[in-house]
Design a protein around this motif. Structure first.
Motif, PDB file in Angstrom:
ATOM      1  N   PHE A   1      14.360 -58.936 -71.435  1.00  0.00           N
ATOM      2  CA  PHE A   1      15.723 -59.368 -71.180  1.00  0.00           C
ATOM      3  C   PHE A   1      16.019 -59.717 -69.731  1.00  0.00           C
ATOM      4  CE2 PHE A   1      16.334 -56.502 -74.946  1.00  0.00           C
ATOM      5  CZ  PHE A   1      16.501 -57.530 -75.850  1.00  0.00           C
ATOM      6  N   ARG A   2      15.041 -59.809 -68.886  1.00  0.00           N
ATOM      7  CA  ARG A   2      15.267 -60.045 -67.468  1.00  0.00           C
ATOM      8  C   ARG A   2      16.127 -61.281 -67.208  1.00  0.00           C
ATOM      9  NH1 ARG A   2      10.468 -59.343 -63.716  1.00  0.00           N
ATOM     10  NH2 ARG A   2      11.173 -57.240 -64.064  1.00  0.00           N
ATOM     11  N   ASN A   3      15.910 -62.353 -67.910  1.00  0.00           N
ATOM     12  CA  ASN A   3      16.615 -63.604 -67.647  1.00  0.00           C
ATOM     13  C   ASN A   3      17.639 -63.981 -68.711  1.00  0.00           C
ATOM     14  OD1 ASN A   3      15.216 -64.155 -65.213  1.00  0.00           O
ATOM     15  ND2 ASN A   3      13.434 -64.705 -66.434  1.00  0.00           N
ATOM     16  N   THR A   4      17.929 -63.069 -69.618  1.00  0.00           N
ATOM     17  CA  THR A   4      18.910 -63.380 -70.652  1.00  0.00           C
ATOM     18  C   THR A   4      20.326 -63.266 -70.102  1.00  0.00           C
ATOM     19  OG1 THR A   4      19.584 -62.954 -72.918  1.00  0.00           O
ATOM     20  CG2 THR A   4      19.141 -61.038 -71.570  1.00  0.00           C
ATOM     21  N   GLU A   5      21.216 -64.062 -70.624  1.00  0.00           N
ATOM     22  CA  GLU A   5      22.619 -64.017 -70.213  1.00  0.00           C
ATOM     23  C   GLU A   5      23.395 -63.193 -71.232  1.00  0.00           C
ATOM     24  OE1 GLU A   5      23.983 -67.995 -69.458  1.00  0.00           O
ATOM     25  OE2 GLU A   5      22.579 -68.235 -67.794  1.00  0.00           O
ATOM     26  N   ALA A   6      23.250 -61.889 -71.146  1.00  0.00           N
ATOM     27  CA  ALA A   6      23.885 -60.972 -72.087  1.00  0.00           C
ATOM     28  C   ALA A   6      25.404 -61.048 -71.972  1.00  0.00           C
ATOM     29  CB  ALA A   6      23.410 -59.547 -71.809  1.00  0.00           C
ATOM     30  N   PHE A   7      26.069 -60.659 -73.039  1.00  0.00           N
ATOM     31  CA  PHE A   7      27.522 -60.605 -73.029  1.00  0.00           C
ATOM     32  C   PHE A   7      27.967 -59.407 -73.846  1.00  0.00           C
ATOM     33  CE2 PHE A   7      26.217 -63.199 -76.561  1.00  0.00           C
ATOM     34  CZ  PHE A   7      27.019 -62.784 -77.616  1.00  0.00           C
ATOM     35  N   SER A   8      29.208 -59.040 -73.658  1.00  0.00           N
ATOM     36  CA  SER A   8      29.763 -57.876 -74.323  1.00  0.00           C
ATOM     37  C   SER A   8      30.619 -58.300 -75.514  1.00  0.00           C
ATOM     38  CB  SER A   8      30.623 -57.101 -73.321  1.00  0.00           C
ATOM     39  OG  SER A   8      31.176 -55.972 -73.922  1.00  0.00           O
ATOM     40  N   GLY A   9      30.831 -57.388 -76.424  1.00  0.00           N
ATOM     41  CA  GLY A   9      31.693 -57.646 -77.563  1.00  0.00           C
ATOM     42  C   GLY A   9      32.307 -56.355 -78.065  1.00  0.00           C
ATOM     43  N   PHE A  10      33.421 -56.494 -78.768  1.00  0.00           N
ATOM     44  CA  PHE A  10      34.063 -55.340 -79.377  1.00  0.00           C
ATOM     45  C   PHE A  10      34.869 -55.791 -80.586  1.00  0.00           C
ATOM     46  CE2 PHE A  10      36.854 -56.794 -75.973  1.00  0.00           C
ATOM     47  CZ  PHE A  10      38.104 -56.843 -76.576  1.00  0.00           C
ATOM     48  N   SER A  11      35.240 -54.836 -81.427  1.00  0.00           N
ATOM     49  CA  SER A  11      35.930 -55.167 -82.668  1.00  0.00           C
ATOM     50  C   SER A  11      37.430 -54.958 -82.575  1.00  0.00           C
ATOM     51  CB  SER A  11      35.376 -54.325 -83.822  1.00  0.00           C
ATOM     52  OG  SER A  11      35.758 -52.967 -83.703  1.00  0.00           O
ATOM     53  N   VAL A  12      38.131 -55.666 -83.466  1.00  0.00           N
ATOM     54  CA  VAL A  12      39.569 -55.510 -83.673  1.00  0.00           C
ATOM     55  C   VAL A  12      39.813 -55.596 -85.173  1.00  0.00           C
ATOM     56  CG1 VAL A  12      40.220 -56.481 -81.421  1.00  0.00           C
ATOM     57  CG2 VAL A  12      40.037 -57.988 -83.413  1.00  0.00           C
ATOM     58  N   ASP A  13      41.004 -55.204 -85.580  1.00  0.00           N
ATOM     59  CA  ASP A  13      41.319 -55.262 -87.001  1.00  0.00           C
ATOM     60  C   ASP A  13      42.025 -56.551 -87.407  1.00  0.00           C
ATOM     61  OD1 ASP A  13      43.664 -54.669 -85.675  1.00  0.00           O
ATOM     62  OD2 ASP A  13      44.147 -52.912 -86.862  1.00  0.00           O
ATOM     63  N   ASP A  14      42.471 -57.363 -86.439  1.00  0.00           N
ATOM     64  CA  ASP A  14      43.219 -58.584 -86.742  1.00  0.00           C
ATOM     65  C   ASP A  14      42.983 -59.611 -85.626  1.00  0.00           C
ATOM     66  OD1 ASP A  14      45.319 -60.550 -86.898  1.00  0.00           O
ATOM     67  OD2 ASP A  14      46.499 -59.151 -88.106  1.00  0.00           O
ATOM     68  N   ILE A  15      42.184 -60.622 -85.914  1.00  0.00           N
ATOM     69  CA  ILE A  15      41.838 -61.639 -84.913  1.00  0.00           C
ATOM     70  C   ILE A  15      43.060 -62.424 -84.456  1.00  0.00           C
ATOM     71  CG2 ILE A  15      40.637 -63.865 -84.620  1.00  0.00           C
ATOM     72  CD1 ILE A  15      38.806 -61.521 -84.140  1.00  0.00           C
TER      73      ILE A  15
ATOM     74  N   GLY B   1      34.001 -65.723 -63.882  1.00  0.00           N
ATOM     75  CA  GLY B   1      32.621 -65.300 -63.689  1.00  0.00           C
ATOM     76  C   GLY B   1      31.671 -65.896 -64.710  1.00  0.00           C
ATOM     77  N   GLY B   2      32.233 -66.587 -65.707  1.00  0.00           N
ATOM     78  CA  GLY B   2      31.379 -67.290 -66.642  1.00  0.00           C
ATOM     79  C   GLY B   2      30.763 -66.484 -67.769  1.00  0.00           C
ATOM     80  N   ARG B   3      31.197 -65.275 -67.977  1.00  0.00           N
ATOM     81  CA  ARG B   3      30.671 -64.475 -69.073  1.00  0.00           C
ATOM     82  C   ARG B   3      31.771 -64.297 -70.111  1.00  0.00           C
ATOM     83  NH1 ARG B   3      26.378 -65.622 -68.258  1.00  0.00           N
ATOM     84  NH2 ARG B   3      24.808 -64.518 -67.125  1.00  0.00           N
ATOM     85  N   ASP B   4      31.588 -64.911 -71.262  1.00  0.00           N
ATOM     86  CA  ASP B   4      32.551 -64.750 -72.339  1.00  0.00           C
ATOM     87  C   ASP B   4      32.393 -63.374 -72.978  1.00  0.00           C
ATOM     88  OD1 ASP B   4      33.355 -67.328 -71.843  1.00  0.00           O
ATOM     89  OD2 ASP B   4      32.310 -68.180 -73.576  1.00  0.00           O
ATOM     90  N   ILE B   5      33.470 -62.900 -73.560  1.00  0.00           N
ATOM     91  CA  ILE B   5      33.467 -61.639 -74.291  1.00  0.00           C
ATOM     92  C   ILE B   5      33.786 -61.955 -75.737  1.00  0.00           C
ATOM     93  CG2 ILE B   5      34.582 -59.394 -74.546  1.00  0.00           C
ATOM     94  CD1 ILE B   5      35.199 -59.586 -71.490  1.00  0.00           C
ATOM     95  N   LEU B   6      32.986 -61.449 -76.643  1.00  0.00           N
ATOM     96  CA  LEU B   6      33.154 -61.668 -78.069  1.00  0.00           C
ATOM     97  C   LEU B   6      34.071 -60.597 -78.652  1.00  0.00           C
ATOM     98  CD1 LEU B   6      32.294 -62.928 -80.816  1.00  0.00           C
ATOM     99  CD2 LEU B   6      30.380 -61.309 -80.794  1.00  0.00           C
ATOM    100  N   VAL B   7      35.079 -61.042 -79.398  1.00  0.00           N
ATOM    101  CA  VAL B   7      35.958 -60.124 -80.117  1.00  0.00           C
ATOM    102  C   VAL B   7      35.814 -60.485 -81.592  1.00  0.00           C
ATOM    103  CG1 VAL B   7      38.315 -59.309 -80.417  1.00  0.00           C
ATOM    104  CG2 VAL B   7      37.533 -60.042 -78.151  1.00  0.00           C
ATOM    105  N   TYR B   8      35.356 -59.530 -82.387  1.00  0.00           N
ATOM    106  CA  TYR B   8      35.047 -59.827 -83.773  1.00  0.00           C
ATOM    107  C   TYR B   8      35.881 -58.964 -84.715  1.00  0.00           C
ATOM    108  CZ  TYR B   8      32.046 -55.748 -83.064  1.00  0.00           C
ATOM    109  OH  TYR B   8      31.578 -54.501 -82.743  1.00  0.00           O
ATOM    110  N   PRO B   9      36.196 -59.509 -85.892  1.00  0.00           N
ATOM    111  CA  PRO B   9      36.990 -58.746 -86.850  1.00  0.00           C
ATOM    112  C   PRO B   9      36.135 -57.693 -87.549  1.00  0.00           C
ATOM    113  CG  PRO B   9      36.382 -60.850 -87.807  1.00  0.00           C
ATOM    114  CD  PRO B   9      35.870 -60.849 -86.385  1.00  0.00           C
ATOM    115  N   LYS B  10      36.746 -56.562 -87.796  1.00  0.00           N
ATOM    116  CA  LYS B  10      36.060 -55.492 -88.513  1.00  0.00           C
ATOM    117  C   LYS B  10      37.106 -54.796 -89.384  1.00  0.00           C
ATOM    118  CE  LYS B  10      33.114 -51.484 -87.728  1.00  0.00           C
ATOM    119  NZ  LYS B  10      32.650 -50.532 -86.715  1.00  0.00           N
ATOM    120  N   PRO B  11      37.006 -54.945 -90.695  1.00  0.00           N
ATOM    121  CA  PRO B  11      38.024 -54.382 -91.585  1.00  0.00           C
ATOM    122  C   PRO B  11      38.238 -52.877 -91.415  1.00  0.00           C
ATOM    123  CG  PRO B  11      36.557 -55.840 -92.801  1.00  0.00           C
ATOM    124  CD  PRO B  11      35.971 -55.669 -91.422  1.00  0.00           C
TER     125      PRO B  11
END
Length: 129
Positions: free
Chosen positions: A6-20, A48-58
């Motif tokens: 993973f040295r050169n990967t552009e990792a990003f963060s994500g977290f869940s919500v109940d309603d997108i 800073g160019g790093r998007d954050i993923l917000v995903y639905p989770k019932p």
């Protein structure tokens, strides 16, 4: 380790919500972030160019730790502006009337929650000139 996976990967963060849709309104309209949706997920486009993923989770359960910290030059001004937009701040022991906590050797900080109950913060970090 020269063969690090993973040295050169552009990792990003994500977290869940109940309603997108509520998350899109909160992060886009209330907090003023640039947001987009794709495949039923929300992307927060932060500086800073790093998007954050917000995903639905019932069966979403709010995080018990702070997921996002928003550094600002003036925490009191940021808290006031967010309060005007309907954001409610957590009132922990030692916090002032606005919800700003000072002490423990860290910067002034105030915690609040998104509509899914996830913890966020605004903290003072003066710009570096």
């Amino acid at each position: 380790m020269s063969d690090a996976v993973f040295r050169n990967t552009e990792a990003f963060s994500g977290f869940s919500v109940d309603d997108i849709d509520r998350a899109r309104e909160f992060y886009g309209d209330t907090l003023g972030l640039d947001v987009s949706t794709e495949n039923g997920m929300l992307f927060l486009h932060i500086a800073g160019g790093r998007d954050i993923l917000v995903y639905p989770k019932p069966n979403h359960t709010p995080a018990s730790c702070t997921l996002l910290n928003f550094p600002v030059d003036d925490v009191e001004a940021a808290v006031d502006r967010l309060a005007e937009r309907g954001v409610t701040f957590e009132r922990y022991e030692g916090a002032d009337a606005r919800g700003v906590h000072r002490g423990q050797g860290g910067p002034p900080i105030a915690w609040f929650r998104d509509p899914a109950g996830n913890f966020l913060s605004v903290l003072e970090q003066p710009s570096r000139s």
